[in-house]
Design a protein around this motif. Sequence first.
Motif, short mmCIF file in Angstrom:
data_model
loop_
_atom_site.label_atom_id
_atom_site.label_comp_id
_atom_site.label_asym_id
_atom_site.label_seq_id
_atom_site.Cartn_x
_atom_site.Cartn_y
_atom_site.Cartn_z
N THR A 1 4.49 -4.07 8.32
CA THR A 1 3.98 -3.44 9.53
C THR A 1 2.81 -4.25 10.06
O THR A 1 2.13 -4.95 9.30
N LYS B 1 0.85 -1.20 0.00
CA LYS B 1 0.00 0.00 0.00
C LYS B 1 0.88 1.24 0.00
O LYS B 1 1.76 1.39 0.85
N LYS B 2 0.66 2.13 -0.95
CA LYS B 2 1.43 3.35 -1.02
C LYS B 2 1.06 4.26 0.14
O LYS B 2 -0.10 4.56 0.37
N ASP B 3 2.08 4.68 0.86
CA ASP B 3 1.86 5.53 2.03
C ASP B 3 2.08 7.00 1.67
O ASP B 3 1.23 7.84 1.92
N ARG B 4 3.20 7.29 1.07
CA ARG B 4 3.53 8.69 0.79
C ARG B 4 4.47 8.74 -0.41
O ARG B 4 5.37 7.91 -0.55
N ASP C 1 9.88 0.20 1.12
CA ASP C 1 8.70 -0.65 1.34
C ASP C 1 8.97 -1.51 2.56
O ASP C 1 10.00 -2.19 2.62
N HIS D 1 10.00 8.36 7.11
CA HIS D 1 10.27 9.44 6.17
C HIS D 1 11.61 10.11 6.48
O HIS D 1 11.84 10.57 7.60
N ASP E 1 -0.42 0.85 11.46
CA ASP E 1 -0.55 1.84 10.41
C ASP E 1 0.83 2.23 9.86
O ASP E 1 1.85 1.91 10.46
N PRO E 2 0.88 2.97 8.73
CA PRO E 2 2.16 3.47 8.23
C PRO E 2 2.89 4.28 9.30
O PRO E 2 2.27 4.93 10.14
N TYR F 1 7.13 5.67 -0.21
CA TYR F 1 7.05 4.77 0.95
C TYR F 1 5.82 3.88 0.78
O TYR F 1 4.75 4.35 0.39
N GLY F 2 6.00 2.61 1.07
CA GLY F 2 4.89 1.67 0.97
C GLY F 2 4.89 0.71 2.14
O GLY F 2 5.94 0.40 2.71
N THR F 3 3.71 0.27 2.52
CA THR F 3 3.59 -0.65 3.65
C THR F 3 2.77 -1.86 3.25
O THR F 3 1.91 -1.78 2.37
#
Length: 756
Positions: free
Chosen positions: A498, A345-348, A495, A507, A501-502, A517-519
């Motif tokens: 977790t 999942k893309k975080d930022r 990546d 960062h 949550d992210p 960033y991805g989780t």
Amino acid sequence: MITRRMFLVGGATTAGALIIGYGLWPSRRLAEADLIAATSGERFVANWIKIADDGVITVVIPHCDMGTGIFTSLSQMAADELDADWAKVRVQTAPADPLFANGALVEGFAFDQMKSSAESIPAMLRGPAANSLRFLAEKLDVQTTGGSSAVRFTGVYGMRVAGAAAREMLMQAAAARMNAPIREFHTELSRVIHSPSGKSFDYGELASAAAAYTPSAHPKMKNRGEFKLIGRPVSRIDIPAKVQGGLEYGIDIKVPDMLYAAIRISPTFGGKLVSVGEVPVANSRGVKKVVKLDDAVVVVADRFWRARNAVNALEPNFDGGANREVSSKSIRDSHLAALENDKIKKDRTQGSGADALKQGTVVERVYNVPYLAHAPMEPVNATALYKNDGSLEVWSGTQDGLGSRAFCAKAAGIHLDKVTFHLLPMGNGFGRRLPGQWNFLTYAVKTARAVPGVPVKLIFTREQEMQHDFYRPNVTSRLRAALNPECMPVAWVNDYTTDDDPNPQAHIVYDVPNQAYGTVKVAAHVPTGPWRSVEASWHGFFVESFMDELAHQAGRDPLEYRRALLMHKPRHLATLNLAAEKAGWGTPLPVGRGRGIATFECFGTIVAHVAEVEVSDDGVLKVHRFTTAADCGMAVNPDGFKAQMESGIIVGLSAALYGEITINNGAVVQQNFPDYPVVHLADCPDIEVYVHESDAPLGGAGEPGVPPVAPAVTNAIFAATGIRIRELPVKNHALGKTARQAATAYVFSEKQLSFA
């Protein structure tokens, strides 16, 4: 790691709760506080501050004492604004009562989430804002100690405001007594002085009259140049009682007619108690009762060791279900598989994100940190008395007194008003005693209900504590960077796995134009929770290890490489330079020695470590020296701040070198310190701490020292041996001559996803 409470805090602030409020601790609330926490001859003048007739000032601290020194620093902040005589200042732990909920803490977290401060709110709205958040703290039962928040939140938004407000009230009382304008008065060393005449009053003389005034929500506070106590290395208030053995911890508590309890919990997380026979302990001396719970069995006896021996003699049958098949290897394999699938999942994203990897030579590495136990010196414990009238009384050391009281009420199925909770000092916490990790309170309350009318002290043995903790998560990170022809990163992609949550701590602060960033969540049955410095403890290792590898790839000095990427971050650059200078970076070292550098920012504080290590030909590692620089804005108590940096280094070093919780057949393998070692005094490195002060807001002290420890050490090991350590702990890696030769011959494949 965002808790439910912090989510609610953020939601409330963004929903406009800041414009709702009522009077800031009016005399009615002060009178209520007097009934709860004042003795004869003293009264509350403002929230958190009592003044007695003899002039003794007591600062009431809405936090726990777990050895961090915050009782001293918070008292300094209140006393400085109050212009108090430090010799007359005392401290007291706030009662676990909603009246003493820590609204200042909620206020601090709210502003932190909004990247703002109280100064951004018009003065006329600061009172309503503060009171809205205090009301929210009451509803959420907040008296939490964690997140390195005591000084930077409670101190800034609570203690300083209360001290300044109380000072104004004392001056108002003096002005009324002399029928003179308040502008003619000033304060000094716990006295209000009438400047024209020189006549003065001790604070004790004025306290009763001062308490009739309403504390200001935005009193005039001192600027930095006016501080007399803040910034001074005053002696810790809590040390004498601890050194002399007079402080009573949770494990020390004694109540008349008290019994003791020892517990044996299902070794497999999620397992249930199927059956247990009482025959083996039926005639055991002192044994009073065997209590069967959903996932555990408890023995109650007249002595703890009798209870412990009896519970160990039982042969309970636990059902571990499907979790019996889980192992450290299966967990690791699931992490690697998760990072290879398309469910990240893309975080930022910043700039072109991962697409920018096409702009240069790609370097890829995979890092891993294991589960870690908290392993506090005092195992968790609680004493509970379930009375015949249906009320409950509990004695325990936790990191949230009011929250614990509410938790115990829920566990017992009774109203909060029927629960009395005594918050006691504790021998370390490290996050183990935070909300969400109170299994020991649950077991204590349930045991007490099984023997009503009798107080029972439940103590986890070291083995039960180590095998039924809420562990720091096992985390894997795949880092990729694209290097331009000058070997500087133009893209940074992280990546990571977790169980929550992210993590904002992933960062980076480095000047890399394109970031992504991805989780991916990886389900595991192992219970996890906050551990000292939380997400920063693993992202610090990931980021600073990878940065060192990029510097090596570029053929650049690791310090110079970081400097080039921090040119637009003056605080970070200054802190890094100070640590390097004091460590003698670049000066020659004997053969077999190496220096490693790492820096990280968390909880408002920037820390840079330089570790110096030695590795013998047969692979024996010795950490000789740690040189630390830190920018926390301003250290309220420099000695206390340095002590927290030293403590963070020792905790971080123990984790980096030895810390590892492994799983076999669904259960924790480690049982005690022989198989979960920590750094001993003989192995402790020389530590030098330098504070680099700036005009930044106050930062935390308890946690920021931990994250750069592991990468500083592993980077130093690489400098000494050429061996890269990408999976902690260090103890699992060979460092001798043969390993060095293998490291030299190793060629990394960019597509290989492994713990190479």
